[in-house]
Design an enzyme around this catalytic site. Structure first.
Site, short mmCIF file in Angstrom:
data_model
loop_
_atom_site.label_atom_id
_atom_site.label_comp_id
_atom_site.label_asym_id
_atom_site.label_seq_id
_atom_site.Cartn_x
_atom_site.Cartn_y
_atom_site.Cartn_z
CB CYS A 1 -0.63 -11.25 -8.22
SG CYS A 1 1.15 -11.07 -7.98
N GLY B 1 -2.10 -3.90 -5.59
CA GLY B 1 -2.01 -5.33 -5.81
C GLY B 1 -2.55 -6.16 -4.67
CD GLN B 2 -6.22 -8.87 -4.29
OE1 GLN B 2 -6.22 -9.47 -3.22
NE2 GLN B 2 -7.22 -8.06 -4.64
CB ILE B 3 -1.60 -12.09 -1.18
CG1 ILE B 3 -0.70 -12.55 -0.03
CG2 ILE B 3 -1.99 -13.27 -2.08
CD1 ILE B 3 -1.42 -13.45 0.97
CG LEU C 1 11.39 -4.96 -9.43
CD1 LEU C 1 11.99 -6.13 -10.20
CD2 LEU C 1 11.73 -3.64 -10.11
CB ALA D 1 5.42 -9.84 -8.09
#
EC number: 2.3.1.181
Length: 251
Positions: A199, A98-100, A182, A168
């Site tokens: 994200c 995933g991202q941020i 999560l 998330a």
């Protein structure tokens, strides 16, 4: 909002009650650890150490924690998704997918340290089970939510906040075992999300349960979520026993 430090409480979930009241033996026992308020780096280092040193006999664990404000950037994440470099919130680069994303007070963070081979789980199946647990938890508070193909996490199903992200998800699999997990937004300061593309999606609205007019207690939601996670992982409809509550206030 504040969380008083509490000792780690280990609760083996070996037997729970079915809706009819008869004992149900989960397929694989899991220990739930309620870690209180803890710096992100502390949890990150601990879950990596746990995973690196576990053996075939090591039991599975679920950790429940609340972090002080922090941004985390996944291993393939683009730093450009942090839009405000001097926000005052630290950024930690991590090894999950995933991202941020942002973690902060009022958010439930759950880490799943599971032996997928022992549970005979594929990663995609695990992700689905986690997402289902979040959807079921929100449904317990009369909140309809959905998953989106290709965008892990949970989103508001309808209404003025339709499509907004409320939970998330990001995992790391090493030697057949999972860690990370999560986050579910209960009642938090959402402004730090405005300093990122959550994200990796520009303009993605992020909400919490309070935004949806649900005045939920952090502990109650956490207990519901853990119960649904365990039930889904073991393929049972029974809810897990409730571990000791954290000293927590939603004020």
């Amino acid at each position: 909002m504040s969380v008083s430090p509490v000792p780690i409480v280990s609760t083996p979930v070996a037997v729970s009650e079915s809706p009819a009241g008869s004992p149900v033996q989960p397929a694989v026992p899991v220990t739930v650890r309620w870690r209180g308020s803890e710096a992100y780096e502390t949890s990150f280092d601990a879950m990596r150490a746990f995973t690196d040193t576990r053996t075939a006999d090591t039991g599975d664990e679920i950790w429940v924690v609340e972090h002080p404000p922090v941004y985390t950037l996944g291993q393939a994440g683009d730093p450009a998704h942090l839009l405000v470099a001097d926000s005052g919130v630290p950024l930690v680069k991590v090894d999950r997918g995933g991202q941020i994303t942002y973690h902060g007070p009022g958010q439930i963070v759950v880490y799943l340290l599971l032996d997928l081979r022992r549970r005979k789980l594929m990663v995609r199946t695990l992700v689905t089970k986690i997402e289902e647990a979040v959807i079921e938890t929100l449904a317990a508070y009369n909140l309809a939510s959905v998953r989106k193909a290709g965008a892990p996490g949970i989103y508001v199903a309808s209404g003025v906040h339709e499509g907004a992200k409320i939970a998330a998800l990001g995992l790391k699999i090493r030697n057949g075992c999972s860690y990370h997990g999560l986050s579910l937004n209960v009642k938090m300061d959402l402004r730090p999300f405005l300093a990122i593309n959550p994200c990796g999606y520009a303009g993605l609205e992020t909400v919490d349960m309070a935004s949806l007019e649900v005045a939920a207690d952090w502990n109650d939601v956490a207990h519901t979520l853990v119960g649904r996670l365990i039930a889904n992982l073991d393929g049972e409809s029974a809810a897990a026993d409730k571990p000791q509550a954290l000293e927590h206030s939603n004020d």
